[in-house]
Design an enzyme around this catalytic site. Structure first.
Site, PDB file in Angstrom:
ATOM      1  N   HIS A 117      -0.319  -4.131  -6.627  1.00 35.12           N
ATOM      2  CA  HIS A 117      -0.896  -4.355  -5.304  1.00 35.12           C
ATOM      3  C   HIS A 117      -1.952  -3.303  -4.995  1.00 35.12           C
ATOM      4  CE1 HIS A 117       3.253  -5.868  -5.277  1.00 35.12           C
ATOM      5  NE2 HIS A 117       2.814  -6.802  -4.458  1.00 35.12           N
TER       6      HIS A 117
ATOM      7  N   ASN B  76      10.815 -13.038   5.944  1.00 36.09           N
ATOM      8  CA  ASN B  76      11.155 -12.494   7.268  1.00 36.09           C
ATOM      9  C   ASN B  76      10.178 -13.081   8.268  1.00 36.09           C
ATOM     10  OD1 ASN B  76       9.320 -10.510   5.618  1.00 36.09           O
ATOM     11  ND2 ASN B  76       8.783 -10.209   7.770  1.00 36.09           N
TER      12      ASN B  76
ATOM     13  N   SER C 255       7.699 -10.584  -5.181  1.00 37.81           N
ATOM     14  CA  SER C 255       8.900  -9.821  -4.801  1.00 37.81           C
ATOM     15  C   SER C 255      10.156 -10.676  -4.786  1.00 37.81           C
ATOM     16  CB  SER C 255       8.782  -9.254  -3.382  1.00 37.81           C
ATOM     17  OG  SER C 255       7.654  -8.488  -3.235  1.00 37.81           O
TER      18      SER C 255
ATOM     19  N   TYR D 212      -2.076  -1.712  -2.275  1.00 41.04           N
ATOM     20  CA  TYR D 212      -1.433  -0.589  -1.543  1.00 41.04           C
ATOM     21  C   TYR D 212      -0.818   0.439  -2.482  1.00 41.04           C
ATOM     22  CZ  TYR D 212       3.035  -3.097  -2.183  1.00 41.04           C
ATOM     23  OH  TYR D 212       4.119  -3.739  -2.713  1.00 41.04           O
ATOM     24  N   GLU D 213      -0.658   0.095  -3.761  1.00 47.14           N
ATOM     25  CA  GLU D 213      -0.149   1.082  -4.716  1.00 47.14           C
ATOM     26  C   GLU D 213      -1.253   2.036  -5.153  1.00 47.14           C
ATOM     27  OE1 GLU D 213       2.864  -0.694  -7.654  1.00 47.14           O
ATOM     28  OE2 GLU D 213       1.802  -2.440  -6.892  1.00 47.14           O
TER      29      GLU D 213
ATOM     30  N   HIS E  92       9.754  -5.503  -8.534  1.00 47.06           N
ATOM     31  CA  HIS E  92       8.735  -6.007  -9.450  1.00 47.06           C
ATOM     32  C   HIS E  92       9.061  -5.507 -10.854  1.00 47.06           C
ATOM     33  CE1 HIS E  92       5.729  -7.649  -6.604  1.00 47.06           C
ATOM     34  NE2 HIS E  92       6.474  -6.954  -5.778  1.00 47.06           N
TER      35      HIS E  92
ATOM     36  N   HIS F 172      12.225  -3.742   3.815  1.00 44.47           N
ATOM     37  CA  HIS F 172      11.932  -4.292   2.481  1.00 44.47           C
ATOM     38  C   HIS F 172      13.192  -4.915   1.874  1.00 44.47           C
ATOM     39  CE1 HIS F 172       9.736  -4.965  -1.152  1.00 44.47           C
ATOM     40  NE2 HIS F 172      10.438  -4.109  -1.865  1.00 44.47           N
TER      41      HIS F 172
ATOM     42  N   ALA G 290       6.063 -13.103  -1.407  1.00 47.02           N
ATOM     43  CA  ALA G 290       6.896 -12.953  -0.219  1.00 47.02           C
ATOM     44  C   ALA G 290       5.938 -12.755   0.944  1.00 47.02           C
ATOM     45  CB  ALA G 290       7.784 -11.725  -0.382  1.00 47.02           C
TER      46      ALA G 290
ATOM     47  N   MET H 102       0.694  -9.002   1.478  1.00 44.78           N
ATOM     48  CA  MET H 102      -0.125  -7.892   0.957  1.00 44.78           C
ATOM     49  C   MET H 102      -0.598  -8.145  -0.473  1.00 44.78           C
ATOM     50  SD  MET H 102       2.380  -4.848   2.264  1.00 44.78           S
ATOM     51  CE  MET H 102       3.174  -4.927   3.880  1.00 44.78           C
ATOM     52  N   SER H 103      -0.644  -9.398  -0.876  1.00 43.39           N
ATOM     53  CA  SER H 103      -1.008  -9.674  -2.281  1.00 43.39           C
ATOM     54  C   SER H 103      -1.890 -10.918  -2.359  1.00 43.39           C
ATOM     55  CB  SER H 103       0.277  -9.882  -3.098  1.00 43.39           C
ATOM     56  OG  SER H 103       0.949 -11.054  -2.708  1.00 43.39           O
TER      57      SER H 103
HETATM   58  N1  HPA Z   1       4.129  -8.568   6.363  1.00 39.50           N
HETATM   59  C1  HPA Z   1       3.376  -8.332   5.271  1.00 39.50           C
HETATM   60  N2  HPA Z   1       3.804  -8.562   4.042  1.00 39.50           N
HETATM   61  C2  HPA Z   1       5.030  -9.066   3.886  1.00 39.50           C
HETATM   62  C3  HPA Z   1       5.859  -9.342   4.974  1.00 39.50           C
HETATM   63  C4  HPA Z   1       5.390  -9.083   6.292  1.00 39.50           C
HETATM   64  O1  HPA Z   1       6.063  -9.301   7.307  1.00 39.50           O
HETATM   65  N3  HPA Z   1       7.024  -9.839   4.467  1.00 39.50           N
HETATM   66  C5  HPA Z   1       6.888  -9.873   3.117  1.00 39.50           C
HETATM   67  N4  HPA Z   1       5.678  -9.411   2.751  1.00 39.50           N
END
Ligand code: HPA
Length: 280
Positions: free
Chosen positions: A84, A236, A31, A86-87, A62, A248, A114, A212-213
């Site tokens: 991912h 973050n 990302s 989650y998609e 992406h 996001h 990320a 998440m990846s």
């Molecule tokens: N949690 C999960 N996935 C992420 C985060 C997060 O805080 N930041 C970027 N990808």
């Protein structure tokens, strides 16, 4: 339908037919981190939608291109964006691009992502070399009959993230006057961000980062004997650490802010990894 090995082989042959370069290093740019691929020379850019059997991304940030080109003297195959779990893609689909990279001849895989920072020493924008992971996605891309042409049934994961590569990143970051951290990545399914209670739990079990990846790709890469390096950008601080929600947009903005540092670090690291995999 041809089996997974045959599909990976035909996607790889298709990609190799587009260029005379023969990269031994693959990169997956997460990302907001796709900028690196825009700066490659002699670049051939192939949208995922044109690659046979290749899954394409729907996530914002992406781009969805395979860019085969040169960073300085070094040939690389760089994926701008990934898919991912989650998609809604299956674990095998998520791992498929890694299979294709291997069939193209790639031996060293550099993954970027990320992530949320759980370790309180991290700050937004920190780059973290992943030392290990905790798979909490509830999936493993190797479930099902084992494809022996990829690798063995029960692959070892004791050094999933290749230590010599981790050391190279720390050294090169130091030379660039940047600090790079190290940490354990917890891979979750998403797509909702975590709750503060989940983050306290993840910290208690030894995670420094959450995302998440990456985990399915690393498992598939290790199955095929590739050497893996993963670098997370702390976009973050994880849920509940700061008194504010996670958006996001913030994740993408931080990726944008650190991209100069990130590209510089990758460029410094690549020649040393190229030496390891015999890339000329
Ligand atoms: N949690 C999960 N996935 C992420 C985060 C997060 O805080 N930041 C970027 N990808």
């Amino acid at each position: 339908m041809p089996d997974e090995f045959a599909r990976a082989e035909s996607a790889a042959q298709f990609l190799l037919s587009q260029t005379s370069l023969r990269p031994r290093i693959g990169l997956v740019l997460g990302s907001g981190l796709g900028a690196f691929a825009d700066e490659l020379s002699e670049a051939k850019r192939v949208p995922y939608a044109q690659i046979p059997a290749f899954p394409h991304s729907t996530a914002v940030g992406h781009a969805g291109n395979m860019v085969i080109g040169k960073a300085g003297r070094i040939s690389v195959a760089a994926m701008q964006g990934r898919v991912h779990l989650y998609e809604g893609y299956s674990p095998q689909e998520v791992a498929f691009p890694t299979r294709v990279l291997r069939r193209m001849g790639v031996r060293a895989l550099i993954l970027t992502n990320a992530a949320g920072g759980i370790n309180l020493e991290y700050k937004q924008g920190a780059l973290v070399v992943v030392t290990d992971h905790i798979n909490l996605q509830g999936y493993n891309p190797l479930v099902g009959p084992n494809e022996e042409r990829f690798g063995e049934r029960f692959p070892d994961m004791t050094q999933a993230y290749w230590k010599p590569y981790r050391d190279i990143v720390l050294e090169e970051a130091g030379k660039l006057g940047k600090s790079a951290y190290q940490g354990v990545y917890a891979g979750l399914l998403g797509p909702s961000y975590e709750t503060p209670a989940e983050i306290r739990y993840l910290r208690a079990i030894g995670a420094d980062l959450v995302g998440m990846s990456t985990v399915p790709e690393v498992i598939a890469a290790r199955h095929m004997g590739m050497r893996v390096l993963a670098i997370s950008c702390v976009t973050n601080m994880a849920a509940g650490i700061l008194d504010q929600p996670i958006h996001h947009a913030e994740v993408l903005e931080t990726g944008e802010r650190v991209k100069g540092d990130f590209v510089a670090l990758l460029r410094a690291v690549l020649p040393r990894i190229a030496g390891d995999v015999g890339q000329d």
